[in-house]
Design an enzyme around this catalytic site. Structure first.
Site, PDB file in Angstrom:
ATOM      1  N   CYS A 206       0.315  -1.123  -0.016  1.00 57.11           N
ATOM      2  CA  CYS A 206      -0.468   0.051  -0.112  1.00 57.11           C
ATOM      3  C   CYS A 206       0.879   1.131   0.223  1.00 57.11           C
ATOM      4  O   CYS A 206       0.477   2.331  -0.576  1.00 57.11           O
ATOM      5  CB  CYS A 206      -0.689  -0.229   1.561  1.00 57.11           C
ATOM      6  SG  CYS A 206      -1.979  -1.581   1.559  1.00 57.11           S
TER       7      CYS A 206
HETATM    8  C1  BEZ Z   1       0.375  -4.824   1.791  1.00 57.52           C
HETATM    9  O1  BEZ Z   1       0.375  -3.812   1.660  1.00 57.52           O
HETATM   10  O2  BEZ Z   1       2.067  -4.856   1.594  1.00 57.52           O
HETATM   11  C2  BEZ Z   1      -0.348  -5.543   2.397  1.00 57.52           C
HETATM   12  C3  BEZ Z   1      -1.927  -5.345   2.913  1.00 57.52           C
HETATM   13  C4  BEZ Z   1      -2.179  -6.395   4.043  1.00 57.52           C
HETATM   14  C5  BEZ Z   1      -2.297  -6.852   3.863  1.00 57.52           C
HETATM   15  C6  BEZ Z   1      -0.808  -7.628   2.881  1.00 57.52           C
HETATM   16  C7  BEZ Z   1       0.467  -7.122   2.336  1.00 57.52           C
END
Ligand code: BEZ
Length: 211
Positions: A45
């Site tokens: 994210c």
């Molecule tokens: C991420 O943005 O890296 C992420 C968010 C939720 C679960 C797994 C990865």
């Protein structure tokens, strides 16, 4: 209920990193890209939000307003924004909705319980100037989106909204396009003065009409 192509994009008012935003007012007469993130302070994210900020100018050029959403609260978003700027090189420059009560997430069916029952998936909704949903995409938490692809589909959506054409596989802005089968050869003469190449009666290739 799932939102389908052609549905009106549900309107809402929400708190964001840029103050209170009412979606339809925010979009005005332009296009919109509403996208969800699973969680603050997560690696994928962080890269996505930074990339949208870095490339916001390319969305502006297409008259597309960005708006993100995640189910974390506003103070969390504000703290995370510092990490995004520090690690991705650009500060957030579009509103990020704080949705701890999941009002927007539920309205847009962004929580897919069989994937995760609390976090939003990576949803994308492209909304047209008529406030209708033009495109939906859903990615799992483990896969970051591709900004080039989002810009590419927006180019296709905007082109095909204005001309009787469709865009073929792997099309990019400037490539040849397809005359939609509903247009007769007779009508096509007026609409496509650059001419076309008929591979099959239903497969007519013409230069991109607005180039
Ligand atoms: C991420 O943005 O890296 C992420 C968010 C939720 C679960 C797994 C990865």
């Amino acid at each position: 209920m799932a939102i389908r192509l052609g549905d009106e994009a549900p309107d809402f008012t929400a708190e964001t990193t840029e103050g209170t935003v009412a979606l339809h007012d925010y979009l005005g007469d332009g296009w919109g890209l509403l996208f969800s993130h699973p969680k603050d302070f997560t690696p994928v994210c962080t890269t996505e939000l930074g990339a949208f900020a870095t490339r916001k100018g390319e969305f502006d050029q297409r008259n597309v307003k960005l708006i993100g959403v995640s189910v974390d609260p506003l103070d969390s978003h504000k703290k995370w924004a510092g990490d995004i700027e520090e690690t991705q090189g650009t500060a957030l420059n579009y509103p990020l909705i704080a949705d701890p009560e999941r009002k927007v997430a539920d309205l847009y069916d962004m929580i897919h319980p069989n994937a995760n029952d609390t976090l939003t998936v990576r949803s994308v909704f492209v909304i047209g100037p008529d406030k209708k949903v033009k495109l939906t995409l859903t990615y799992p938490a483990s896969t970051g989106r591709n900004v080039d692809e989002l810009l590419r589909v927006i180019d296709s959506l905007q082109l095909t909204a204005g001309y009787s054409v469709a865009t073929p596989v792997n099309w990019n802005d400037g490539d040849d396009v397809i005359i939609v089968p509903a247009i007769s050869d007779e009508d096509a003469k007026a609409k496509f003065p650059k001419g076309w190449n008929t591979l099959k009666p239903y497969l007519r290739i013409t230069p991109q009409p607005n180039k």
